[in-house]
Enzyme design. Structure first.
Site, PDB file in Angstrom:
ATOM      1  N   HIS A 158      15.679 -13.412 -33.051  1.00  0.00           N
ATOM      2  CA  HIS A 158      15.901 -14.592 -33.888  1.00  0.00           C
ATOM      3  C   HIS A 158      14.650 -14.870 -34.701  1.00  0.00           C
ATOM      4  O   HIS A 158      13.570 -15.107 -34.145  1.00  0.00           O
ATOM      5  CB  HIS A 158      16.272 -15.786 -33.009  1.00  0.00           C
ATOM      6  CG  HIS A 158      17.605 -15.594 -32.345  1.00  0.00           C
ATOM      7  ND1 HIS A 158      17.850 -15.902 -31.036  1.00  0.00           N
ATOM      8  CD2 HIS A 158      18.762 -15.075 -32.853  1.00  0.00           C
ATOM      9  CE1 HIS A 158      19.121 -15.594 -30.759  1.00  0.00           C
ATOM     10  NE2 HIS A 158      19.680 -15.088 -31.846  1.00  0.00           N
ATOM     11  N   GLU A 161      11.741 -17.484 -34.127  1.00  0.00           N
ATOM     12  CA  GLU A 161      11.145 -17.635 -32.796  1.00  0.00           C
ATOM     13  C   GLU A 161       9.804 -16.901 -32.724  1.00  0.00           C
ATOM     14  O   GLU A 161       9.605 -15.970 -31.943  1.00  0.00           O
ATOM     15  CB  GLU A 161      12.169 -17.181 -31.742  1.00  0.00           C
ATOM     16  CG  GLU A 161      13.415 -18.079 -31.806  1.00  0.00           C
ATOM     17  CD  GLU A 161      14.597 -17.602 -30.972  1.00  0.00           C
ATOM     18  OE1 GLU A 161      14.433 -16.657 -30.183  1.00  0.00           O
ATOM     19  OE2 GLU A 161      15.687 -18.200 -31.111  1.00  0.00           O
ATOM     20  N   HIS A 280      12.649 -14.869 -26.218  1.00  0.00           N
ATOM     21  CA  HIS A 280      13.152 -15.824 -27.211  1.00  0.00           C
ATOM     22  C   HIS A 280      12.371 -17.120 -27.059  1.00  0.00           C
ATOM     23  O   HIS A 280      11.606 -17.289 -26.114  1.00  0.00           O
ATOM     24  CB  HIS A 280      14.631 -16.141 -26.964  1.00  0.00           C
ATOM     25  CG  HIS A 280      15.580 -15.037 -27.335  1.00  0.00           C
ATOM     26  ND1 HIS A 280      16.425 -15.110 -28.409  1.00  0.00           N
ATOM     27  CD2 HIS A 280      15.812 -13.831 -26.759  1.00  0.00           C
ATOM     28  CE1 HIS A 280      17.146 -13.999 -28.492  1.00  0.00           C
ATOM     29  NE2 HIS A 280      16.796 -13.201 -27.493  1.00  0.00           N
ATOM     30  N   GLU A 359      13.290 -17.684 -22.263  1.00  0.00           N
ATOM     31  CA  GLU A 359      13.181 -18.612 -23.386  1.00  0.00           C
ATOM     32  C   GLU A 359      11.832 -19.278 -23.199  1.00  0.00           C
ATOM     33  O   GLU A 359      11.667 -20.113 -22.301  1.00  0.00           O
ATOM     34  CB  GLU A 359      14.292 -19.672 -23.330  1.00  0.00           C
ATOM     35  CG  GLU A 359      15.679 -19.145 -23.567  1.00  0.00           C
ATOM     36  CD  GLU A 359      16.067 -19.148 -25.047  1.00  0.00           C
ATOM     37  OE1 GLU A 359      15.223 -19.522 -25.894  1.00  0.00           O
ATOM     38  OE2 GLU A 359      17.205 -18.762 -25.341  1.00  0.00           O
TER      39      GLU A 359
HETATM   40  O1  0X9 Z   1      21.519 -17.930 -27.986  1.00  0.00           O
HETATM   41  C1  0X9 Z   1      20.763 -16.985 -27.728  1.00  0.00           C
HETATM   42  O2  0X9 Z   1      20.904 -15.869 -28.183  1.00  0.00           O
HETATM   43  C2  0X9 Z   1      19.573 -17.218 -26.802  1.00  0.00           C
HETATM   44  N1  0X9 Z   1      19.042 -18.536 -27.030  1.00  0.00           N
HETATM   45  S1  0X9 Z   1      18.248 -18.898 -28.428  1.00  0.00           S
HETATM   46  O3  0X9 Z   1      17.973 -20.303 -28.434  1.00  0.00           O
HETATM   47  N2  0X9 Z   1      16.849 -18.176 -28.436  1.00  0.00           N
HETATM   48  O4  0X9 Z   1      19.020 -18.454 -29.534  1.00  0.00           O
HETATM   49  C3  0X9 Z   1      20.031 -17.170 -25.359  1.00  0.00           C
HETATM   50  C4  0X9 Z   1      20.735 -15.943 -24.936  1.00  0.00           C
HETATM   51  C5  0X9 Z   1      20.944 -15.908 -23.444  1.00  0.00           C
HETATM   52  N3  0X9 Z   1      22.294 -15.756 -23.050  1.00  0.00           N
HETATM   53  C6  0X9 Z   1      23.127 -16.820 -22.786  1.00  0.00           C
HETATM   54  N4  0X9 Z   1      22.732 -18.048 -22.867  1.00  0.00           N
HETATM   55  N5  0X9 Z   1      24.365 -16.553 -22.381  1.00  0.00           N
HETATM   56 ZN    ZN Z   2      16.588 -16.625 -29.701  1.00  0.00          ZN
END
Ligand code: 0X9
Ligand code: ZN
Length: 723
Positions: A158, A161, A280, A359
């Site tokens: 992303h 980030e 992330h 994260e």
């Molecule tokens: O949404 C995402 O891809 C990740 N969070 S972010 O805020 N960096 O975009 C988290 C991915 C982890 N997987 C799940 N939450 N299922």
């Molecule tokens: Zn992310």
């Protein structure tokens, strides 16, 4: 590894990008509960945070003008986020630098490191849409060796980030400069600091809060979410990703439709990682598969948990000054929210990679502070270094774990985690390392004493081979004990309760007809304490707690959580043994090891909810059970050439059968060491204790031979003289 690609690509000019006005901004939307988060996800927003202010609860999202219009059409007003730092695109920071920036940019820095340091090698594993290289850095030997497990660290799927790329860059330097040399020599270590170079570059030149890649979509919108484009569970539903181009979580036109994803997929085919970490920002979490559906647990859950830790023994602490957090909450990814087409799920399913999504922390600040970091972490090298140092023990534990994943030990000291029961009743879930094959049968003993054997066919193995799930709804009464043949481990339920009429002695929570098993579960709207009767464990030497749960929390509001407590003195004093938090919309089992319960006469449990709608069912105290199974003896013993074993080779034999034989050799703790098939007609297996130069340590081992439906066992002691 060749450097030719890099040489060609360093000359590539920064792609001409429109210097667009700041059309992406942080906004907050008032929500009431979890359903509010889900409906934002259904509208295609990625919820970055949840804040409380003035008695209200607000979801923090990133919007453009079109997104704001979509929200207003639903009656949801996007409000300004108080204290949010201005997020202007620029490429003149102290810490952060773009991909293309001359001299100090990511590409230039890696090229300089590779030129100056014989341990650092840089190659491109593919090109982005705008033609930037996806750079993979290898630290240590330039080439792969079959004897060295691959470990991959990656960052910045992303674009916005930035901290994750700084984490990866610091890790490259730390591995090259400080990783103990024997470890460096024993691993193939890879770092991909920018998975999405076009998006990353764009955040420096045009839009600080850009998330996706820079694909021009068919509908005229721009960008695919790189972390929704992987081929595992791609497009599973429209909550975990979106089919709509102009949303933040657009999954693309097909699995791995994006060249960046294709580069990562090809890299994995060439260098399948045993473990991987995909950094992330931000929330302060250590997530691991599964995440596509709430409640789904991976067969390697014990390995994931050993490394990521628990809320009681976390794998990553947050030591930033003024952080709202003390540690990163570890858990299955659906604990945050469901996603599909996501990297760790794909790596785990496609390659068995033990893959994590940390994260990184949002950092600041205490709830009463007006300051707020989020994606726009301060341009402060000391604070960034602190985040790196906080995350280093976890990265080191991941590097160490590759020697023997089943014996993984986290920074918190958790582990090793042999195969074990994750749940006993009303479904029996057995988990063991994905690399291992399955035990061949399970044996149940019911409350009325009946003994039933279940042979495991291929269908009883979820996802091919890893998980055994079946309903033990035996008419003769619930099971009381279970044994898995092969690994040779067993469990006996000492106490089992779930709000049924017979479960007297429990008090404190109302009951609900939303039951996992039987007619009732316990359920609290948020603030009750459930208390168990006193249980006598005085003759038990190994005890754990098992329960099924659901909850309606959020990882964004960890102050709302459930605490599980144990008392060894009938309830006079209590200690916390587990925390439950985050989103948990479906029933799933939890196992808590309770070494402090062994031999305790006045054992008692307590479940305390803190603003946490919480359901519980099938709560059991469990102990190892061998006694209950004495009746089911093995057909005989395997013969061995030597016991105790003092030489390098032991010959194992058994009565000849007509079919082929399966030989398993296990450590005393149940970890499989050898799994071999011996052709029909042969009745001998030669175990070389020095294979691959890895000497089997001295100790006790269990040999299990299965042929023609019969089992032959033998306990073996290895007492070889030291080297
Ligand atoms: O949404 C995402 O891809 C990740 N969070 S972010 O805020 N960096 O975009 C988290 C991915 C982890 N997987 C799940 N939450 N299922
Ligand atoms: Zn992310």
């Amino acid at each position: 590894m060749a450097r030719r690609t890099l040489g060609l690509l360093t000359g590539l000019a920064a792609a001409a990008l429109p210097a667009a006005a700041q059309h992406l901004r942080l906004a907050q939307v008032a929500i009431r509960d979890r359903a509010g988060l889900d409906s934002l996800a259904r509208l295609g927003f990625e919820v970055a945070d949840v804040r409380r202010a003035g008695g209200g609860v607000y979801a923090v999202i990133v919007v453009d003008d079109a997104g704001a219009t979509r929200l207003r059409a639903r009656g949801l007003a996007p409000l300004a986020v108080p204290g949010a730092p201005a997020a202007a695109a620029s490429d003149s920071f102290k810490v952060y630098r773009s991909f293309d920036k001359p001299v100090t940019g990511i590409r230039a820095t890696l090229a300089a490191w590779a030129a100056a340091d014989t341990l650092i090698h840089v190659d491109s594993i593919g090109a982005s849409i705008e033609g930037r290289p996806i750079l993979a850095v290898k630290i240590g030997a330039a080439t792969d060796a079959a004897s060295r497990p691959n470990i991959l660290f990656m960052a910045t799927h992303h674009a916005r980030e930035w901290m994750s790329t700084e984490m990866a860059m610091k890790l490259i330097r730390w591995i090259a400069d400080s990783l103990p040399r024997p470890l460096l020599a024993a691993r193939d270590l890879w770092v991909i600091p920018v998975e999405n170079p076009d998006g990353y570059q764009y955040t420096f030149t045009a839009d600080r809060l850009w998330r996706k890649n820079r694909r021009t979509n068919g509908d005229g919108s721009t960008g695919v979410d790189p972390n929704r484009n992987y081929p595992a569970f791609w497009g599973y539903d429209n909550l975990g990703s979106s089919p709509t181009g102009n949303t933040e979580i657009y999954r693309g036109t097909g699995p791995a439709s994006e060249p960046e994803t294709q580069g990562i997929v090809a890299f994995h085919a060439a260098h399948p990682p045993v473990l991987a970490v995909s950094y992330h920002t931000y929330s302060g979490l250590v997530l691991y598969p599964y995440g596509f559906r709430t409640g789904a647990l991976a067969p390697d859950a014990p390995v994931f948990q050993a490394l990521a830790g628990t809320d009681m023994l976390p794998g990553v602490i947050d030591s930033l000054p003024n952080s709202v957090l003390t540690h990163y909450h570890p858990g299955p990814s659906w604990n945050l929210y469901p996603t599909n087409g996501e990297y760790t799920e794909w790596a785990y399913r496609a390659h068995g990679t033990i893959a994590f999504t940390p994260e990184l922390t949002g950092g600041c600040c205490t709830p009463d502070s007006s300051l707020y970091y989020g994606f726009v972490f301060p341009d402060d090298s000391a604070l960034v270094e602190r985040v790196f140092r906080d995350n280093l023990p976890f990265a080191r534990a991941v590097i160490a774990a590759a020697a023997d994943v089943a014996a993984a030990r986290g920074p918190s000291g958790l582990g090793p985690t042999p195969p074990r029961f994750e749940a006993l009743w009303p479904e029996t879930w057995l988990s063991w390392p994905a690399a291992a094959t399955v035990p061949y049968s399970l044996t149940l003993r019911t409350g009325t004493g009946a003994i039933v054997s279940h042979s495991l066919s291929a269908d009883s193995l979820a996802h091919g081979r890893w998980r055994v799930t079946w309903k033990s709804d035996l008419s003769s009464g619930a099971i009381r004990a279970v044994r898995a043949d092969g690994p040779g481990f067993s469990a006996e339920l000492i106490m089992l309760a779930g709000a049924e009429d017979a479960d007297g002695g429990w008090a404190g929570w109302p009951r609900s007809s939303d039951a996992l098993a039987g007619s009732w579960s316990w359920a609290t709207p948020g603030n009750d304490t459930l208390l168990s009767p006193v249980v006598d464990l005085s003759d038990r030497s190994r005890v754990w707690l098992q329960f099924w749960t659901k909850h309606a929390g959020s990882t964004f509001t960890p102050e709302n959580h459930g605490v599980v407590q144990f008392s060894a003195d009938s309830g006079a004093t209590w200690t916390d043994v587990a925390l439950v938090e985050g989103d948990g919309g479906s029933w799933y089992p939890v196992r808590v090891d309770l070494p402090q319960a062994a031999g305790v006469r006045g054992a008692r449990l307590r479940f305390a909810a803190n603003g946490f709608p919480w359901w519980l069912d099938a709560v059991g105290l469990v102990t190892d059970s061998t006694v209950l199974f004495r009746a089911v003896a093995a057909a005989g013993t395997a013969e061995v050439s030597e016991n105790p074993v003092k030489s390098d080779l032991v010959v194992i034999t058994w009565p000849a059968g007509t079919g082929s034989a399966r030989v398993g050799i296990y450590t005393f703790a149940g970890t499989p060491l050898v799994r071999a098939s011996v052709a029909a007609g042969l009745s001998e297996y030669d175990w070389d204790l020095t294979v691959g130069g890895r000497h089997v340590p001295n100790g006790a081992y269990l040999i299990v031979v299965q042929v023609d439906g019969k089992t032959y066992r033998r306990r073996l002691f290895v007492t070889r003289p030291g080297p």
